[in-house]
Design an enzyme around this catalytic site. Structure first.
Site, mmCIF file in Angstrom:
data_model
loop_
_atom_site.group_PDB
_atom_site.id
_atom_site.type_symbol
_atom_site.label_atom_id
_atom_site.label_comp_id
_atom_site.label_asym_id
_atom_site.label_seq_id
_atom_site.Cartn_x
_atom_site.Cartn_y
_atom_site.Cartn_z
ATOM 1 N N SER A 133 0.805 -1.212 0.000
ATOM 2 C CA SER A 133 0.000 0.000 0.000
ATOM 3 C C SER A 133 0.833 1.255 0.000
ATOM 4 O O SER A 133 2.016 1.241 0.282
ATOM 5 C CB SER A 133 -0.929 0.015 1.211
ATOM 6 O OG SER A 133 -0.194 0.188 2.400
ATOM 7 N N CYS A 134 0.171 2.349 -0.345
ATOM 8 C CA CYS A 134 0.681 3.708 -0.213
ATOM 9 C C CYS A 134 -0.543 4.587 -0.419
ATOM 10 O O CYS A 134 -1.318 4.342 -1.339
ATOM 11 C CB CYS A 134 1.735 4.004 -1.275
ATOM 12 S SG CYS A 134 3.032 5.119 -0.725
ATOM 13 N N ASP A 135 -0.755 5.548 0.445
ATOM 14 C CA ASP A 135 -2.005 6.303 0.394
ATOM 15 C C ASP A 135 -1.757 7.787 0.582
ATOM 16 O O ASP A 135 -1.024 8.193 1.485
ATOM 17 C CB ASP A 135 -2.967 5.804 1.472
ATOM 18 C CG ASP A 135 -3.326 4.341 1.278
ATOM 19 O OD1 ASP A 135 -4.260 4.074 0.504
ATOM 20 O OD2 ASP A 135 -2.658 3.481 1.872
ATOM 21 N N ASN A 163 -2.363 3.546 -5.042
ATOM 22 C CA ASN A 163 -1.642 2.609 -5.917
ATOM 23 C C ASN A 163 -2.449 2.115 -7.108
ATOM 24 O O ASN A 163 -2.335 0.947 -7.496
ATOM 25 C CB ASN A 163 -1.149 1.394 -5.127
ATOM 26 C CG ASN A 163 -0.101 1.746 -4.098
ATOM 27 O OD1 ASN A 163 -0.329 1.592 -2.915
ATOM 28 N ND2 ASN A 163 1.051 2.222 -4.532
ATOM 29 N N GLU A 223 3.104 7.705 -5.543
ATOM 30 C CA GLU A 223 2.750 6.318 -5.275
ATOM 31 C C GLU A 223 3.136 5.451 -6.462
ATOM 32 O O GLU A 223 3.161 5.906 -7.600
ATOM 33 C CB GLU A 223 1.245 6.185 -5.034
ATOM 34 C CG GLU A 223 0.739 7.031 -3.893
ATOM 35 C CD GLU A 223 -0.647 6.619 -3.445
ATOM 36 O OE1 GLU A 223 -1.170 5.623 -3.978
ATOM 37 O OE2 GLU A 223 -1.188 7.277 -2.544
#
Length: 428
Positions: A9-11, A191, A96
């Site tokens: 993840s990356c937000d 992502n 991201e």
């Protein structure tokens, strides 16, 4: 062969009025990276550069501009760019990873994280920063390994950019891109491609390339995310869709009431996976920024500098004429002996932990397995953070008449206070 395994993840999040409770624009990002990777907080003052000079990014050189803005960066300590950061003009950017139908290439070019820093140094507004990234993307391309391992790990990038008045989503697939402008409400990234129809701006060959590749028939509506997204998504990319929806719902729940604290609570949300720790990846650093509408009021950026925001403290940073680098969040350097500078790259590992990272790690280890000790440490962290946020609130309430140098030492003071807490805990 490059790895096709994406991180979990990356937000990124942005909230503009009327979604924000006040008139402020709020930016937030969790940087989710290999779990042992260290992120440092680096400050670079504004600078002038000789005509015709070049700047060495992580892997390649690019033409330097005559003037660069002051920036604060949260970055993996081995590279030149940044996962997220801000400049003195109130521009914030986070990037991201994304995988699309456009294949990644093995050659070294600009990392998405390099583009973040270059855009912050050169972009006095979010719109100008979008232009900086798209021009550099066209001239130099994107590529190169994005982690410290011998096997290349390559991806393309999406970006969330904002300033005091508006925000932009910029999504790329190789050299191709689309951008969306946001002037009110809230938006998030997780992502995946998310821009659909009628982009605010796009690469001039975005549609013709899709037509040539057979991804679009040229007849129906052109939906960027549908046309360029992979038809068969990896399992973890499917999880990104769930996180994206969860992020949307968390933003919806705070609609009209978004504050610094509520943005922090979103970034600390474990159930959604936004605050994550799985599969060799975790949230290695976190950032929240407060951007007042008036250019006469200073922006404040809160940075964790340590992994897992649910077990970290956000510390305020403010640009001012007297601000300097805080050494305790700066990683050691290794010069030409650094594995990133050796060919072939990343054949060995080095210890990049800075002092705050070490003491944070030591305090958590000292409490591990003892629920009472863990809770005591967390309550002390929250108390320190509450004091930090009280300073932020007080400063924002009085900043119209305040001298901006008043905040030049606040980040240093907050880091020192946090260090003292961890040293006390680790010695027990």
């Amino acid at each position: 062969m490059s790895s096709s395994l994406p991180p979990s993840s990356c937000d990124c999040f942005v909230s503009l009025p009327p979604a924000s409770l006040s008139s402020f624009v709020l930016f937030g990002k969790n940087s989710d990276r290999p779990r042992d990777e260290v992120q440092e907080i680096v400050y670079y003052p504004a600078a002038s550069h000789p005509l015709g000079s070049k700047v060495k990014c992580t892997f390649i050189e690019v033409e330097q501009v005559r003037e660069t803005l002051a920036v604060v960066l949260s970055r993996p300590a081995w590279l030149w760019g940044a996962e997220m950061g801000a400049n003195e003009m109130g521009v914030c950017i986070g990037n991201e990873a994304v995988w699309t139908k456009e294949p990644v290439t093995e050659g070294e070019a600009l990392l998405g994280m390099d583009l973040v820093r270059l855009a912050l140094e050169r972009g006095p507004s979010a719109q100008k920063a979008v232009q900086v990234i798209t021009e550099l993307l066209g001239e130099y391309g994107q590529g190169g390994s994005c982690r410290e391992e011998p096997e290349p790990f390559i991806y393309h990038n999406t970006f969330l950019l904002c300033d005091r008045s508006e925000a932009y989503v910029l999504e790329t697939a190789g050299p191709y891109w689309a951008a969306e402008r946001i002037v009110e409400g809230a938006r998030n990234l997780s992502n995946q491609l998310s821009i659909s129809v009628c982009p605010w701006s796009e690469h001039p060959q975005l549609r013709s390339h899709a037509l040539q590749q057979g991804w679009w028939d040229g007849q129906g509506e052109f939906n960027f995310s549908v046309v360029y997204s992979l038809e068969k998504q990896p399992e973890r990319m499917a999880a990104a869709k769930l996180r994206y929806r969860a992020g949307q719902e968390l933003l919806r729940m705070q609609e009209g009431h978004m504050t610094v604290k509520s943005m922090q609570s979103i970034l600390r949300d474990k159930e959604s996976g936004i605050c994550m720790d799985s599969g060799g990846f975790r949230t290695t650093s976190s950032m929240v920024s407060v951007l007042p509408r008036s250019p006469h009021e200073p922006c404040i950026h809160l940075l964790s500098a340590t992994p897992d925001p649910s077990r970290s403290v956000y510390k305020p940073f403010m640009f001012s004429p007297r601000v300097t680098q805080v050494p305790w969040v700066l990683s050691p350097t290794f010069g030409e002996q650094d594995p990133v500078n050796q060919i072939p790259r990343f054949q060995t590992q080095v210890d990049r932990r800075h002092e705050l990272y070490r003491q944070h790690q030591r305090a958590l280890e000292a409490c591990k397995g003892n629920k009472e000790a863990e809770e005591t440490l967390r309550q002390k962290q929250l108390k320190v953070e509450e004091e930090n946020l009280h300073w932020v609130d007080t400063f924002l309430d009085t900043s119209k008449s305040a001298d901006p140098v008043g905040g030049s030492d606040i980040f240093r003071i907050c880091v020192e206070k946090e260090l003292a807490l961890y040293k006390e805990t680790g010695e027990k």
